[in-house]
Design a protein around this motif. Structure first.
Motif, PDB file in Angstrom:
ATOM      1  N   PRO A 146       0.893  -1.252  -0.087  1.00  0.00           N
ATOM      2  CA  PRO A 146       0.036  -0.017  -0.240  1.00  0.00           C
ATOM      3  C   PRO A 146       0.852   1.309   0.031  1.00  0.00           C
ATOM      4  CG  PRO A 146      -0.083  -1.070   2.147  1.00  0.00           C
ATOM      5  CD  PRO A 146       0.440  -2.027   1.166  1.00  0.00           C
ATOM      6  N   PHE A 147       2.089   1.348   0.653  1.00  0.00           N
ATOM      7  CA  PHE A 147       2.788   2.437   0.605  1.00  0.00           C
ATOM      8  C   PHE A 147       3.456   2.724  -0.779  1.00  0.00           C
ATOM      9  CE2 PHE A 147       2.684   1.386   5.025  1.00  0.00           C
ATOM     10  CZ  PHE A 147       2.534   2.623   5.589  1.00  0.00           C
ATOM     11  N   ARG A 148       3.712   1.528  -1.657  1.00  0.00           N
ATOM     12  CA  ARG A 148       4.066   1.513  -3.150  1.00  0.00           C
ATOM     13  C   ARG A 148       3.018   2.244  -3.803  1.00  0.00           C
ATOM     14  NH1 ARG A 148       7.232  -4.221  -3.122  1.00  0.00           N
ATOM     15  NH2 ARG A 148       9.213  -3.552  -2.535  1.00  0.00           N
ATOM     16  N   SER A 149       1.801   1.945  -3.725  1.00  0.00           N
ATOM     17  CA  SER A 149       0.749   2.433  -4.008  1.00  0.00           C
ATOM     18  C   SER A 149       0.468   4.005  -4.072  1.00  0.00           C
ATOM     19  CB  SER A 149      -0.652   1.960  -3.797  1.00  0.00           C
ATOM     20  OG  SER A 149      -0.419   0.586  -4.294  1.00  0.00           O
ATOM     21  N   LEU A 150       0.624   4.372  -2.678  1.00  0.00           N
ATOM     22  CA  LEU A 150       0.733   5.882  -2.201  1.00  0.00           C
ATOM     23  C   LEU A 150       1.925   6.528  -3.180  1.00  0.00           C
ATOM     24  CD1 LEU A 150       0.535   6.415   1.594  1.00  0.00           C
ATOM     25  CD2 LEU A 150      -0.793   7.434  -0.369  1.00  0.00           C
ATOM     26  N   ALA A 151       3.014   5.721  -3.114  1.00  0.00           N
ATOM     27  CA  ALA A 151       4.304   6.528  -3.941  1.00  0.00           C
ATOM     28  C   ALA A 151       3.671   6.739  -5.275  1.00  0.00           C
ATOM     29  CB  ALA A 151       5.285   5.795  -3.778  1.00  0.00           C
ATOM     30  N   LEU A 152       3.238   5.767  -6.043  1.00  0.00           N
ATOM     31  CA  LEU A 152       2.801   5.691  -7.124  1.00  0.00           C
ATOM     32  C   LEU A 152       1.819   6.946  -7.632  1.00  0.00           C
ATOM     33  CD1 LEU A 152       2.822   3.932  -9.792  1.00  0.00           C
ATOM     34  CD2 LEU A 152       0.799   3.082  -9.282  1.00  0.00           C
ATOM     35  N   HIS A 153       0.967   7.238  -6.497  1.00  0.00           N
ATOM     36  CA  HIS A 153       0.052   8.436  -6.826  1.00  0.00           C
ATOM     37  C   HIS A 153       0.964   9.634  -6.707  1.00  0.00           C
ATOM     38  CE1 HIS A 153      -3.888   6.506  -7.780  1.00  0.00           C
ATOM     39  NE2 HIS A 153      -3.238   5.408  -6.817  1.00  0.00           N
ATOM     40  N   PHE A 154       1.677   9.801  -5.762  1.00  0.00           N
ATOM     41  CA  PHE A 154       2.498  10.972  -5.653  1.00  0.00           C
ATOM     42  C   PHE A 154       3.527  11.095  -6.939  1.00  0.00           C
ATOM     43  CE2 PHE A 154       3.310  10.134  -0.812  1.00  0.00           C
ATOM     44  CZ  PHE A 154       1.945  10.709  -0.528  1.00  0.00           C
ATOM     45  N   LEU A 155       3.944  10.246  -7.454  1.00  0.00           N
ATOM     46  CA  LEU A 155       4.846  10.289  -8.548  1.00  0.00           C
ATOM     47  C   LEU A 155       4.013  10.554  -9.842  1.00  0.00           C
ATOM     48  CD1 LEU A 155       7.367   7.552  -7.970  1.00  0.00           C
ATOM     49  CD2 LEU A 155       7.863   9.760  -7.991  1.00  0.00           C
ATOM     50  N   TYR A 156       2.829   9.813 -10.132  1.00  0.00           N
ATOM     51  CA  TYR A 156       2.326   9.793 -11.401  1.00  0.00           C
ATOM     52  C   TYR A 156       0.706  10.239 -11.408  1.00  0.00           C
ATOM     53  CZ  TYR A 156       6.216   7.041 -12.512  1.00  0.00           C
ATOM     54  OH  TYR A 156       7.608   6.641 -12.513  1.00  0.00           O
ATOM     55  N   GLY A 157       0.155  10.605 -10.198  1.00  0.00           N
ATOM     56  CA  GLY A 157      -1.010  10.856  -9.978  1.00  0.00           C
ATOM     57  C   GLY A 157      -1.468  12.154 -10.841  1.00  0.00           C
ATOM     58  N   LYS A 158      -2.607  12.434 -11.461  1.00  0.00           N
ATOM     59  CA  LYS A 158      -3.129  13.519 -12.131  1.00  0.00           C
ATOM     60  C   LYS A 158      -3.396  14.706 -11.415  1.00  0.00           C
ATOM     61  CE  LYS A 158      -5.052  10.614 -15.860  1.00  0.00           C
ATOM     62  NZ  LYS A 158      -6.484  10.240 -16.360  1.00  0.00           N
ATOM     63  N   ARG A 159      -3.532  14.389  -9.720  1.00  0.00           N
ATOM     64  CA  ARG A 159      -3.733  15.635  -8.932  1.00  0.00           C
ATOM     65  C   ARG A 159      -2.524  15.736  -7.926  1.00  0.00           C
ATOM     66  NH1 ARG A 159     -10.156  14.233  -7.682  1.00  0.00           N
ATOM     67  NH2 ARG A 159     -10.606  13.104  -9.539  1.00  0.00           N
ATOM     68  N   PRO A 160      -1.793  16.579  -8.325  1.00  0.00           N
ATOM     69  CA  PRO A 160      -0.535  17.025  -7.456  1.00  0.00           C
ATOM     70  C   PRO A 160      -1.109  17.425  -5.953  1.00  0.00           C
ATOM     71  CG  PRO A 160      -0.888  18.954  -8.931  1.00  0.00           C
ATOM     72  CD  PRO A 160      -2.033  17.804  -9.325  1.00  0.00           C
ATOM     73  N   ALA A 161      -0.240  17.249  -4.984  1.00  0.00           N
ATOM     74  CA  ALA A 161      -0.594  17.788  -3.628  1.00  0.00           C
ATOM     75  C   ALA A 161      -0.532  19.106  -3.535  1.00  0.00           C
ATOM     76  CB  ALA A 161       0.269  16.787  -2.788  1.00  0.00           C
ATOM     77  N   ASP A 162      -1.381  19.609  -2.889  1.00  0.00           N
ATOM     78  CA  ASP A 162      -1.360  21.199  -2.686  1.00  0.00           C
ATOM     79  C   ASP A 162      -0.806  21.271  -1.168  1.00  0.00           C
ATOM     80  OD1 ASP A 162      -3.568  20.870  -0.454  1.00  0.00           O
ATOM     81  OD2 ASP A 162      -5.057  20.450  -2.008  1.00  0.00           O
ATOM     82  N   ARG A 163      -0.596  22.512  -1.114  1.00  0.00           N
ATOM     83  CA  ARG A 163       0.136  23.122  -0.026  1.00  0.00           C
ATOM     84  C   ARG A 163      -0.835  22.718   1.546  1.00  0.00           C
ATOM     85  NH1 ARG A 163       1.586  29.172   0.476  1.00  0.00           N
ATOM     86  NH2 ARG A 163       2.766  28.563  -1.442  1.00  0.00           N
ATOM     87  N   ILE A 164      -1.899  22.732   1.692  1.00  0.00           N
ATOM     88  CA  ILE A 164      -2.728  22.427   2.650  1.00  0.00           C
ATOM     89  C   ILE A 164      -2.662  21.037   3.064  1.00  0.00           C
ATOM     90  CG2 ILE A 164      -5.035  22.230   3.835  1.00  0.00           C
ATOM     91  CD1 ILE A 164      -5.882  24.618   2.243  1.00  0.00           C
ATOM     92  N   SER A 165      -2.685  20.080   1.972  1.00  0.00           N
ATOM     93  CA  SER A 165      -2.460  18.576   2.151  1.00  0.00           C
ATOM     94  C   SER A 165      -1.156  18.307   2.779  1.00  0.00           C
ATOM     95  CB  SER A 165      -2.850  18.010   0.981  1.00  0.00           C
ATOM     96  OG  SER A 165      -4.261  18.053   0.428  1.00  0.00           O
ATOM     97  N   LYS A 166      -0.033  19.008   2.302  1.00  0.00           N
ATOM     98  CA  LYS A 166       1.290  18.646   2.628  1.00  0.00           C
ATOM     99  C   LYS A 166       1.500  18.881   3.972  1.00  0.00           C
ATOM    100  CE  LYS A 166       3.751  18.724  -1.645  1.00  0.00           C
ATOM    101  NZ  LYS A 166       4.876  19.286  -2.263  1.00  0.00           N
ATOM    102  N   SER A 167       0.765  20.159   4.337  1.00  0.00           N
ATOM    103  CA  SER A 167       1.094  20.834   5.788  1.00  0.00           C
ATOM    104  C   SER A 167       0.410  20.031   6.708  1.00  0.00           C
ATOM    105  CB  SER A 167       0.423  22.251   5.802  1.00  0.00           C
ATOM    106  OG  SER A 167       0.414  22.809   6.986  1.00  0.00           O
ATOM    107  N   LEU A 168      -0.803  19.374   6.472  1.00  0.00           N
ATOM    108  CA  LEU A 168      -1.577  18.526   7.425  1.00  0.00           C
ATOM    109  C   LEU A 168      -0.839  17.192   7.692  1.00  0.00           C
ATOM    110  CD1 LEU A 168      -5.265  19.250   5.977  1.00  0.00           C
ATOM    111  CD2 LEU A 168      -4.287  19.703   8.334  1.00  0.00           C
ATOM    112  N   ALA A 169      -0.190  16.517   6.484  1.00  0.00           N
ATOM    113  CA  ALA A 169       0.446  15.355   6.597  1.00  0.00           C
ATOM    114  C   ALA A 169       2.010  15.304   7.432  1.00  0.00           C
ATOM    115  CB  ALA A 169       0.928  14.906   5.011  1.00  0.00           C
ATOM    116  N   ALA A 170       2.480  16.730   7.332  1.00  0.00           N
ATOM    117  CA  ALA A 170       3.547  16.891   8.011  1.00  0.00           C
ATOM    118  C   ALA A 170       3.535  17.176   9.214  1.00  0.00           C
ATOM    119  CB  ALA A 170       4.261  18.392   7.278  1.00  0.00           C
ATOM    120  N   GLU A 171       2.653  18.059  10.046  1.00  0.00           N
ATOM    121  CA  GLU A 171       1.928  17.961  11.188  1.00  0.00           C
ATOM    122  C   GLU A 171       1.878  16.735  11.768  1.00  0.00           C
ATOM    123  OE1 GLU A 171      -1.526  20.085  13.695  1.00  0.00           O
ATOM    124  OE2 GLU A 171      -1.414  20.483  11.631  1.00  0.00           O
TER     125      GLU A 171
END
Length: 343
Positions: A84-109
């Motif tokens: 499942p973590f490889r699948s996550l990485a797959l969407h980070f690398l090739y997904g059509k919807r790039p992560a926005d600043r809010i999503s990154k900030s929430l993940a980092a927190e």
């Protein structure tokens, strides 16, 4: 009910997991036929024994826009905790919807609160003379470096997280850490407007404190991201059941219930939820406390010789409850159950 958080309960074998599988399959088929208001199905499982179909779990190796499978199945008979973590990485690398600043900030927190650096490292497999490369998803940064050439395939890549200046592979994390990380990162990066999210047993491997907070945090992240979604979970946990605000959630208990109904358990004690929703009685279940109070009331009035008092004692004994002598309720139970007339 679109936009609601659905809680599915029931004994083992009641059909909860089968329902989730059917729901995911049916919704994905409708999306692909153009007959659904949903745009994406996201499937997670706290257990390796999910029953999502091959049509769902086969999407783990492609950055599909309409289906995200973050379970452990790799084929009909094999499972992997890194998949499942490889699948996550797959969407980070090739997904059509790039992560926005809010999503990154929430993940980092979240990751910092869990004791990790706010990043996930993906290292490509070295094969056919290809140079091994590492891609770091740093959730504390806004920039996203271009994808390195070594990532034409996510298969076989290594996933690592950093904690206390050490790099830890997925296999070195506890089961609870892996599942909590996966669920929250999915909420940050895989759930978008129009998503149907299906989660099988979110309480698996989690300490009670994390059981109480995982779905609350999940919903909080989606609310802060402004994501319109519908979530359906199956659970055996009274803590998970009581963690979601009543206004957001509906409940169905298989096989007894035929329809979803409003929940009333938010903030209730585990004893209350165990008794009312799961049929498991404890010394502090509302029914037990009510009987105990009634018995003490009879004793206070000196009316312990009648049939009503005997019925209370018989009912209390039928629960086969055992209390330690240092339990604050021990003396009350002992008095009611051993007083003359209650023998």
């Amino acid at each position: 009910m679109r936009g609601k958080f659905h809680i599915l309960t029931g004994p083992n074998g009641a059909g909860k997991t089968s329902y989730l599988s059917w729901l995911a399959d049916t919704t994905l088929a409708q999306i692909r036929d153009g007959h659904s208001d949903y745009r994406r199905v996201v499937c997670l499982s706290g257990t390796v024994h999910d029953r999502y179909s091959v049509g769902i779990w086969s999407t783990r190796t492609i950055a599909s826009d309409d289906c995200v499978y973050l379970g452990y199945r790799t084929n009909n008979n094999a499972f992997s905790d890194i998949s499942p973590f490889r699948s996550l990485a797959l969407h980070f690398l090739y997904g059509k919807r790039p992560a926005d600043r809010i999503s990154k900030s929430l993940a980092a927190e979240f990751m910092v609160q869990l004791g990790f650096k706010p990043e996930m490292r993906v290292t490509s497999r070295r094969y056919n003379g290809r140079v091994q490369e590492t891609y770091v998803f740093d959730f504390s940064r806004d920039d996203a470096p271009s994808v390195a050439g070594g990532f034409d395939s996510i298969a076989g890549c290594a996933i690592e997280f950093a904690r206390d200046d050490r790099l830890l592979s997925v296999s070195h994390l506890s089961s609870g850490q892996k599942w909590y990380l996966l669920t929250i990162l999915a909420a940050c990066f895989c759930v978008h407007d129009g998503s149907l999210v299906v989660i099988d047993e979110p309480e698996c491997s989690l300490h009670p404190e994390w059981q109480l907070e995982i779905m609350e945090r999940y919903l909080s992240i989606l609310e802060k991201r402004g994501v319109a979604h519908t979530t359906v979970i199956s659970t055996h946990s009274p803590l998970v059941t009581s963690s979601v605000p009543n206004r957001r959630s509906v409940l169905c208990n298989l096989p007894a219930d035929a329809m979803w109904r409003d929940t009333v358990f938010h903030g209730q004690t585990a004893d209350t939820v165990l008794s009312s929703q799961f049929g498991v009685v404890s010394p502090r279940s509302p029914e037990v406390i009510s009987l105990l109070q009634a018995g003490l009331h009879f004793l206070a009035k000196g009316e312990q010789g009648g049939d009503a008092f005997k019925e209370i004692v018989d009912r209390l004994r039928s629960f086969n409850l055992t209390l330690d002598k240092d339990d604050p309720l021990f003396d009350a139970f002992d008095t009611v159950l051993t007083i003359e007339g209650g023998l």
